[in-house]
Design a protein around this motif. Structure first.
Motif, PDB file in Angstrom:
ATOM      1  N   ALA A  45     -16.247  22.747  -8.632  1.00 22.34           N
ATOM      2  CA  ALA A  45     -16.132  24.083  -8.056  1.00 22.34           C
ATOM      3  C   ALA A  45     -14.951  24.053  -7.106  1.00 22.34           C
ATOM      4  O   ALA A  45     -14.621  23.007  -6.536  1.00 22.34           O
ATOM      5  CB  ALA A  45     -17.408  24.467  -7.318  1.00 22.34           C
ATOM      6  N   THR A  46     -14.314  25.181  -6.954  1.00 17.30           N
ATOM      7  CA  THR A  46     -13.184  25.283  -6.039  1.00 17.30           C
ATOM      8  C   THR A  46     -13.441  26.387  -5.021  1.00 17.30           C
ATOM      9  O   THR A  46     -14.189  27.330  -5.272  1.00 17.30           O
ATOM     10  CB  THR A  46     -11.867  25.582  -6.784  1.00 17.30           C
ATOM     11  N   GLY A  47     -12.833  26.221  -3.868  1.00 13.36           N
ATOM     12  CA  GLY A  47     -12.948  27.207  -2.811  1.00 13.36           C
ATOM     13  C   GLY A  47     -11.768  27.075  -1.874  1.00 13.36           C
ATOM     14  O   GLY A  47     -10.812  26.345  -2.161  1.00 13.36           O
TER      15      GLY A  47
ATOM     16  N   CYS B  22      -6.793  24.992  -0.577  1.00 14.13           N
ATOM     17  CA  CYS B  22      -7.770  24.923  -1.666  1.00 14.13           C
ATOM     18  C   CYS B  22      -8.533  23.603  -1.613  1.00 14.13           C
ATOM     19  O   CYS B  22      -7.987  22.568  -1.249  1.00 14.13           O
ATOM     20  CB  CYS B  22      -7.068  25.039  -3.013  1.00 14.13           C
TER      21      CYS B  22
ATOM     22  N   ARG C 260      -7.396  21.092 -10.487  1.00 20.13           N
ATOM     23  CA  ARG C 260      -8.100  20.850 -11.761  1.00 20.13           C
ATOM     24  C   ARG C 260      -7.323  19.869 -12.631  1.00 20.13           C
ATOM     25  O   ARG C 260      -7.905  18.991 -13.271  1.00 20.13           O
ATOM     26  CB  ARG C 260      -8.322  22.165 -12.511  1.00 20.13           C
TER      27      ARG C 260
ATOM     28  N   ARG D  22     -16.416  23.941 -15.094  1.00 19.93           N
ATOM     29  CA  ARG D  22     -16.511  24.742 -13.867  1.00 19.93           C
ATOM     30  C   ARG D  22     -17.974  25.110 -13.656  1.00 19.93           C
ATOM     31  O   ARG D  22     -18.667  25.511 -14.571  1.00 19.93           O
ATOM     32  CB  ARG D  22     -15.669  26.010 -13.987  1.00 19.93           C
ATOM     33  N   ASP D  23     -18.443  24.949 -12.407  1.00 21.90           N
ATOM     34  CA  ASP D  23     -19.839  25.220 -12.080  1.00 21.90           C
ATOM     35  C   ASP D  23     -19.904  25.816 -10.681  1.00 21.90           C
ATOM     36  O   ASP D  23     -20.317  25.156  -9.735  1.00 21.90           O
ATOM     37  CB  ASP D  23     -20.650  23.923 -12.166  1.00 21.90           C
ATOM     38  N   GLU D  24     -19.480  27.051 -10.577  1.00 19.46           N
ATOM     39  CA  GLU D  24     -19.453  27.709  -9.269  1.00 19.46           C
ATOM     40  C   GLU D  24     -20.867  28.056  -8.802  1.00 19.46           C
ATOM     41  O   GLU D  24     -21.105  28.152  -7.606  1.00 19.46           O
ATOM     42  CB  GLU D  24     -18.586  28.977  -9.312  1.00 19.46           C
TER      43      GLU D  24
ATOM     44  N   ALA E  12     -22.453  25.789  -5.578  1.00 18.95           N
ATOM     45  CA  ALA E  12     -22.057  26.645  -4.457  1.00 18.95           C
ATOM     46  C   ALA E  12     -22.475  26.054  -3.108  1.00 18.95           C
ATOM     47  O   ALA E  12     -21.683  26.039  -2.156  1.00 18.95           O
ATOM     48  CB  ALA E  12     -22.638  28.044  -4.623  1.00 18.95           C
TER      49      ALA E  12
ATOM     50  N   LEU F 291     -20.329  22.953  -2.324  1.00 20.25           N
ATOM     51  CA  LEU F 291     -18.979  23.378  -1.947  1.00 20.25           C
ATOM     52  C   LEU F 291     -18.965  23.938  -0.529  1.00 20.25           C
ATOM     53  O   LEU F 291     -18.091  23.605   0.277  1.00 20.25           O
ATOM     54  CB  LEU F 291     -18.444  24.403  -2.944  1.00 20.25           C
TER      55      LEU F 291
END
Length: 194
Positions: free
Chosen positions: A19-21, A27, A50, A64-66, A70, A73
């Motif tokens: 996951a990204t934030g 980032c 990535r 991807r697993d936002e 969550a 992250l």
């Protein structure tokens, strides 16, 4: 969050969920395998992070697993923005499940986790702490192999002359982290003495 036992020269996990934030340092990418935390990386844009993840785990399938990630992250971002908030018991748990690396890398990473927030050491001092005086370059290599930005605080290592040295995620990020941690330590010292 349990760190991954992935070994640099061993087989890649089949799937790496990520996951990204965004944090105050830019980032953030958090990646997990079935075994646990595999990477925390910092950068300027999610696409580059990535690509670096895929390069680090070339045989793995990134997913991807936002949703499920969550909370993880959010915890990582909170810690990046406030590195003094990681409880001692979490640090102890982390040290017991530290990511795989060579014996020397693990010794260096453990020693890094013992550096108090707001403090710094030189590469030579860290080499002496792990019982390898004169191995400052090897310590720098272990810092460069760190895949868990801020959680393993390699940003707290500086050159012998007191200047900043390289940082995998950029010298500007290292400077900001150190300034933030020093300000927190000074405020804490003032509160204790006041």
């Amino acid at each position: 969050m349990t760190p991954s036992p992935h070994r640099p020269n061993g087989p890649d996990p089949a799937t790496i969920r990520f996951a990204t934030g965004t944090s105050s340092l830019g980032c953030v990418l958090v990646a997990m395998s079935d075994a646990g935390l595999a990477a925390i990386t910092l950068g300027d844009d999610p696409a580059t992070l990535r690509q670096a993840l895929q390069a680090r785990f070339p045989a793995a399938r990134p997913a991807r697993d936002e949703g499920d990630m969550a909370a993880c992250l959010a915890t990582v971002i909170s810690y990046i923005d406030h590195p003094w908030t990681l409880p001692d018991e979490t640090v102890a748990e982390f040290l017991n499940t530290m990511p795989a690396g060579t014996t020397f890398q693990r010794q260096v990473w453990q020693a890094l986790c013992a550096i108090p927030c707001g403090a710094t050491v030189t590469y030579a001092e860290l080499a002496a702490r792990v019982g390898r005086p004169g191995a400052a370059r090897a310590v720098a290599g272990a810092c460069a192999a760190n895949m868990l930005a801020v959680v393993i605080p390699c940003h707290r290592v500086i050159r012998g002359d007191g200047s900043l040295s390289g940082y995998r995620w950029g010298a500007a990020r290292k400077r900001l982290l150190l300034e933030r941690e020093r300000a927190w330590a000074a405020d804490r010292a003032d509160a204790v003495s006041g």
